[in-house]
Design a protein around this motif. Structure first.
Motif, PDB file in Angstrom:
ATOM      1  N   SER A  26      40.216  42.912  41.304  1.00 48.36           N
ATOM      2  CA  SER A  26      40.972  42.119  40.322  1.00 48.36           C
ATOM      3  C   SER A  26      42.211  41.468  40.915  1.00 48.36           C
ATOM      4  O   SER A  26      42.755  40.539  40.326  1.00 48.36           O
ATOM      5  CB  SER A  26      41.367  42.996  39.127  1.00 48.36           C
ATOM      6  OG  SER A  26      42.188  44.079  39.528  1.00 48.36           O
ATOM      7  N   CYS A  27      42.661  41.928  42.101  1.00 53.05           N
ATOM      8  CA  CYS A  27      43.871  41.330  42.685  1.00 53.05           C
ATOM      9  C   CYS A  27      43.588  39.977  43.324  1.00 53.05           C
ATOM     10  O   CYS A  27      44.518  39.206  43.571  1.00 53.05           O
ATOM     11  CB  CYS A  27      44.507  42.276  43.697  1.00 53.05           C
ATOM     12  SG  CYS A  27      43.650  42.376  45.288  1.00 53.05           S
ATOM     13  N   ILE A  28      42.323  39.681  43.626  1.00 56.04           N
ATOM     14  CA  ILE A  28      41.980  38.381  44.229  1.00 56.04           C
ATOM     15  C   ILE A  28      41.066  37.579  43.306  1.00 56.04           C
ATOM     16  O   ILE A  28      40.407  36.640  43.749  1.00 56.04           O
ATOM     17  CB  ILE A  28      41.326  38.558  45.618  1.00 56.04           C
ATOM     18  CG1 ILE A  28      40.095  39.466  45.536  1.00 56.04           C
ATOM     19  CG2 ILE A  28      42.326  39.098  46.623  1.00 56.04           C
ATOM     20  CD1 ILE A  28      39.298  39.530  46.840  1.00 56.04           C
ATOM     21  N   THR A  29      41.026  37.956  42.041  1.00 60.11           N
ATOM     22  CA  THR A  29      40.248  37.225  41.044  1.00 60.11           C
ATOM     23  C   THR A  29      41.208  36.586  40.062  1.00 60.11           C
ATOM     24  O   THR A  29      42.029  37.274  39.456  1.00 60.11           O
ATOM     25  CB  THR A  29      39.301  38.180  40.279  1.00 60.11           C
ATOM     26  OG1 THR A  29      38.424  38.820  41.200  1.00 60.11           O
ATOM     27  CG2 THR A  29      38.493  37.412  39.243  1.00 60.11           C
ATOM     28  N   TYR A  30      41.151  35.267  39.915  1.00 62.35           N
ATOM     29  CA  TYR A  30      42.020  34.592  38.959  1.00 62.35           C
ATOM     30  C   TYR A  30      41.574  34.912  37.530  1.00 62.35           C
ATOM     31  O   TYR A  30      40.381  34.903  37.222  1.00 62.35           O
ATOM     32  CB  TYR A  30      41.995  33.077  39.168  1.00 62.35           C
ATOM     33  CG  TYR A  30      42.744  32.613  40.396  1.00 62.35           C
ATOM     34  CD1 TYR A  30      44.098  32.874  40.536  1.00 62.35           C
ATOM     35  CD2 TYR A  30      42.098  31.914  41.411  1.00 62.35           C
ATOM     36  CE1 TYR A  30      44.788  32.450  41.666  1.00 62.35           C
ATOM     37  CE2 TYR A  30      42.777  31.489  42.535  1.00 62.35           C
ATOM     38  CZ  TYR A  30      44.139  31.763  42.661  1.00 62.35           C
ATOM     39  OH  TYR A  30      44.808  31.340  43.772  1.00 62.35           O
ATOM     40  N   ALA A  31      42.536  35.176  36.682  1.00 59.06           N
ATOM     41  CA  ALA A  31      42.205  35.494  35.291  1.00 59.06           C
ATOM     42  C   ALA A  31      41.491  34.324  34.615  1.00 59.06           C
ATOM     43  O   ALA A  31      40.572  34.517  33.822  1.00 59.06           O
ATOM     44  CB  ALA A  31      43.472  35.873  34.521  1.00 59.06           C
ATOM     45  N   GLU A  58      49.589  31.895  33.357  1.00 58.95           N
ATOM     46  CA  GLU A  58      49.658  30.882  34.406  1.00 58.95           C
ATOM     47  C   GLU A  58      48.314  30.794  35.127  1.00 58.95           C
ATOM     48  O   GLU A  58      47.626  31.812  35.304  1.00 58.95           O
ATOM     49  CB  GLU A  58      50.746  31.246  35.419  1.00 58.95           C
ATOM     50  CG  GLU A  58      52.156  31.191  34.882  1.00 58.95           C
ATOM     51  CD  GLU A  58      52.669  29.766  34.770  1.00 58.95           C
ATOM     52  OE1 GLU A  58      51.989  28.849  35.295  1.00 58.95           O
ATOM     53  OE2 GLU A  58      53.726  29.557  34.163  1.00 58.95           O
ATOM     54  N   PRO A  59      47.914  29.598  35.569  1.00 64.05           N
ATOM     55  CA  PRO A  59      46.639  29.464  36.286  1.00 64.05           C
ATOM     56  C   PRO A  59      46.562  30.333  37.537  1.00 64.05           C
ATOM     57  O   PRO A  59      45.467  30.720  37.951  1.00 64.05           O
ATOM     58  CB  PRO A  59      46.590  27.970  36.639  1.00 64.05           C
ATOM     59  CG  PRO A  59      47.450  27.316  35.612  1.00 64.05           C
ATOM     60  CD  PRO A  59      48.554  28.291  35.320  1.00 64.05           C
ATOM     61  N   ARG A  60      47.695  30.640  38.147  1.00 63.38           N
ATOM     62  CA  ARG A  60      47.680  31.439  39.368  1.00 63.38           C
ATOM     63  C   ARG A  60      47.691  32.948  39.117  1.00 63.38           C
ATOM     64  O   ARG A  60      47.682  33.733  40.065  1.00 63.38           O
ATOM     65  CB  ARG A  60      48.875  31.067  40.247  1.00 63.38           C
ATOM     66  CG  ARG A  60      50.237  31.338  39.614  1.00 63.38           C
ATOM     67  CD  ARG A  60      51.342  31.077  40.621  1.00 63.38           C
ATOM     68  NE  ARG A  60      52.661  31.253  40.029  1.00 63.38           N
ATOM     69  CZ  ARG A  60      53.424  30.272  39.602  1.00 63.38           C
ATOM     70  NH1 ARG A  60      52.991  29.038  39.694  1.00 63.38           N
ATOM     71  NH2 ARG A  60      54.618  30.500  39.083  1.00 63.38           N
ATOM     72  N   THR A  61      47.739  33.375  37.851  1.00 63.60           N
ATOM     73  CA  THR A  61      47.780  34.806  37.536  1.00 63.60           C
ATOM     74  C   THR A  61      46.465  35.474  37.914  1.00 63.60           C
ATOM     75  O   THR A  61      45.392  35.023  37.513  1.00 63.60           O
ATOM     76  CB  THR A  61      48.051  35.018  36.037  1.00 63.60           C
ATOM     77  OG1 THR A  61      49.287  34.399  35.687  1.00 63.60           O
ATOM     78  CG2 THR A  61      48.124  36.505  35.701  1.00 63.60           C
ATOM     79  N   ASN A  62      46.552  36.562  38.681  1.00 69.41           N
ATOM     80  CA  ASN A  62      45.315  37.270  39.008  1.00 69.41           C
ATOM     81  C   ASN A  62      44.947  38.225  37.880  1.00 69.41           C
ATOM     82  O   ASN A  62      45.762  38.548  37.016  1.00 69.41           O
ATOM     83  CB  ASN A  62      45.417  37.984  40.367  1.00 69.41           C
ATOM     84  CG  ASN A  62      46.509  39.040  40.398  1.00 69.41           C
ATOM     85  OD1 ASN A  62      46.635  39.857  39.485  1.00 69.41           O
ATOM     86  ND2 ASN A  62      47.291  39.046  41.473  1.00 69.41           N
ATOM     87  N   LEU A  63      43.709  38.683  37.913  1.00 69.66           N
ATOM     88  CA  LEU A  63      43.196  39.515  36.824  1.00 69.66           C
ATOM     89  C   LEU A  63      43.934  40.850  36.746  1.00 69.66           C
ATOM     90  O   LEU A  63      44.140  41.389  35.648  1.00 69.66           O
ATOM     91  CB  LEU A  63      41.695  39.742  37.018  1.00 69.66           C
ATOM     92  CG  LEU A  63      40.967  40.542  35.929  1.00 69.66           C
ATOM     93  CD1 LEU A  63      41.119  39.871  34.563  1.00 69.66           C
ATOM     94  CD2 LEU A  63      39.492  40.695  36.289  1.00 69.66           C
ATOM     95  N   ALA A  64      44.345  41.400  37.889  1.00 71.28           N
ATOM     96  CA  ALA A  64      45.075  42.670  37.881  1.00 71.28           C
ATOM     97  C   ALA A  64      46.392  42.541  37.132  1.00 71.28           C
ATOM     98  O   ALA A  64      46.733  43.375  36.278  1.00 71.28           O
ATOM     99  CB  ALA A  64      45.319  43.139  39.315  1.00 71.28           C
ATOM    100  N   ASP A  65      47.171  41.495  37.441  1.00 71.52           N
ATOM    101  CA  ASP A  65      48.436  41.281  36.731  1.00 71.52           C
ATOM    102  C   ASP A  65      48.187  40.972  35.265  1.00 71.52           C
ATOM    103  O   ASP A  65      48.986  41.343  34.392  1.00 71.52           O
ATOM    104  CB  ASP A  65      49.215  40.134  37.384  1.00 71.52           C
ATOM    105  CG  ASP A  65      49.802  40.527  38.731  1.00 71.52           C
ATOM    106  OD1 ASP A  65      50.015  41.742  38.941  1.00 71.52           O
ATOM    107  OD2 ASP A  65      50.036  39.640  39.569  1.00 71.52           O
ATOM    108  N   PHE A  66      47.084  40.282  34.976  1.00 71.25           N
ATOM    109  CA  PHE A  66      46.769  39.915  33.601  1.00 71.25           C
ATOM    110  C   PHE A  66      46.557  41.159  32.736  1.00 71.25           C
ATOM    111  O   PHE A  66      47.147  41.285  31.664  1.00 71.25           O
ATOM    112  CB  PHE A  66      45.522  39.030  33.569  1.00 71.25           C
ATOM    113  CG  PHE A  66      45.124  38.552  32.209  1.00 71.25           C
ATOM    114  CD1 PHE A  66      45.727  37.445  31.636  1.00 71.25           C
ATOM    115  CD2 PHE A  66      44.134  39.208  31.488  1.00 71.25           C
ATOM    116  CE1 PHE A  66      45.361  36.993  30.377  1.00 71.25           C
ATOM    117  CE2 PHE A  66      43.763  38.776  30.234  1.00 71.25           C
ATOM    118  CZ  PHE A  66      44.373  37.666  29.679  1.00 71.25           C
ATOM    119  N   VAL A  67      45.720  42.091  33.200  1.00 65.74           N
ATOM    120  CA  VAL A  67      45.435  43.272  32.373  1.00 65.74           C
ATOM    121  C   VAL A  67      46.630  44.217  32.337  1.00 65.74           C
ATOM    122  O   VAL A  67      46.863  44.907  31.329  1.00 65.74           O
ATOM    123  CB  VAL A  67      44.166  44.009  32.856  1.00 65.74           C
ATOM    124  CG1 VAL A  67      42.948  43.111  32.737  1.00 65.74           C
ATOM    125  CG2 VAL A  67      44.321  44.530  34.289  1.00 65.74           C
TER     126      VAL A  67
END
Length: 401
Positions: free
Chosen positions: A59-64, A18-27
């Protein structure tokens, strides 16, 4: 959903999110790299710190999606790193960890200090680690551990790296380390990004099958026999005239239809230019439309699939619809599923009304809207919801009395 291509721990990955997914959740969720911890989710505690193109980043405030083409290194990717190996030993020796929750982010930040600082200055180390919070240790052991590693490396004549792995000035990740500065300038030119979108519908590539990110199911009834409705569905120009905002940009062909659909929601206006292929099954009066389109202004693209089936009823014909779509780009950020579902219901209601009038012989000018006005649909939706709330409140009040 957006397809994201980047390098994580020296491994190329290409995964949708999703466009709103942050990098932390992504990894963590997409790649199962759970060594990256999530604490405050506001970029304050530093537990989620990773390396983005060699630079520590929250990574929690960086969009993937903002990391497209970047190199991401999590704590797992530093297993064989010499500096991190020394820091782990020093953390153990100096009792620099207790619960360990902050430790992955702390090690990433400490590694950056070991690379950059010319000497083991306690004040500079404390300033450098001020963005990483620890509720257990009191920081004394952490500072000593970092100091000992810096002192040991300088004693071995390992010189500091003033840039600490930074490839270019700017925010973390702006260097996109797989490219040099000249390549980056070229990629930032507006024309370069616009070339990714087709100029016209005729340049849209082959229309392939896909798996929709969102699927909506709707149905409506028109007071006409199925044979008449199915025959009209074979007239692409007539169907387009019934759909608000839709128009054909070229004469339709059996194997390909080219057109556009205009959408306006408040200040946001988009015109999706694209093409579609049409499949029909007279045996069971069903069909399928698969299309792809792009809006150059917002640099958004969409894939869509409409499946329909005509079912005879005592009132005429029931049209069963399955609408699937995938939206990427800027407009995907406003595509909330519930809002899209409600707007789609209103849009289909308008389409059904236009279709019924067309089958009854009403002129196209009286039956069609020239543009899909999302605000008008939205205000209609809000009015309907307010009326429903008032009705429920009144019925509850009457029941209570």
């Amino acid at each position: 959903m957006s397809m994201i291509a980047l390098t994580v721990n020296q491994r190329a990955v290409r995964i949708s999110a999703e466009p709103r997914t942050n990098l932390a959740d992504f990894v963590r969720e997409k790649l199962d790299l759970t060594g990256t911890h999530i604490g405050c989710e506001h970029g304050v505690c530093g537990a989620c710190t990773v390396l983005l193109d060699g630079v520590p980043a929250r990574s929690c405030i960086t969009y993937a999606v903002a990391c497209e083409g970047a190199e991401v290194t999590t704590i797992e990717g530093l297993d064989e790193d010499d500096v991190t190996t020394e820091l782990r030993a020093a953390f153990t020796r100096e009792h620099a960890l207790q619960c360990g929750y902050c430790t992955p982010g702390m090690l990433v930040s400490a590694r950056d200090l070991v690379l950059r600082l010319p000497q083991a200055d306690e004040r500079l180390i404390r300033v450098g680690l001020s963005g990483n919070l620890c509720r257990c240790t009191g920081y004394v052991g952490i500072v000593r551990a970092v100091q000992s590693v810096i002192e040991a490396r300088r004693a071995r004549d390992i010189a500091p790296e003033p840039d600490g792995g930074r490839k270019i000035l700017g925010p973390a990740g702006s260097g996109r380390s797989v490219h040099d500065g000249a390549d980056r300038v070229e990629r930032l030119r507006p024309a370069a990004s616009e070339q990714m979108l087709p100029e016209t519908a005729s340049s849209v590539p082959a229309i392939l099958d896909f798996t929709p990110a969102t699927v909506l199911k709707q149905q409506f009834i028109v007071a006409h026999p199925p044979e008449q409705v199915f025959a009209l569905f074979d007239d692409i120009a007539a169907v387009a005239a019934c759909l608000p905002g839709a128009s054909l940009t070229a004469p339709p062909k059996p194997e390909r239809v080219e057109g556009a659909i205009r959408v306006r929601i408040g200040p946001i206006a988009a015109t999706f230019q694209g093409a579609a292929r049409i499949e029909r099954s007279p045996a069971d009066m069903s069909g399928r439309i698969v299309g792809i389109g792009n809006d150059r202004r917002s640099r958004s693209s969409t894939q869509g699939e409409i499946r329909y089936r005509l079912v005879p009823t005592g009132q005429g014909t029931r049209v069963d619809l399955s609408i699937g779509y995938t939206l990427t780009g800027m407009l995907a950020q406003v595509g909330r599923p519930r809002l899209v579902r409600d707007l789609a219901a209103r849009l289909i209601a308008e389409f059904a009304g236009n279709l019924d009038r067309r089958l009854s012989g009403t002129s196209p000018a009286d039956a069609t809207a020239v543009e899909l006005n999302g605000m008008a649909l939205l205000f209609g939706l809000l009015r309907a919801r307010v009326a429903g709330w008032v009705g429920r409140f009144s019925s509850n009040k009457d029941g209570a009395t």
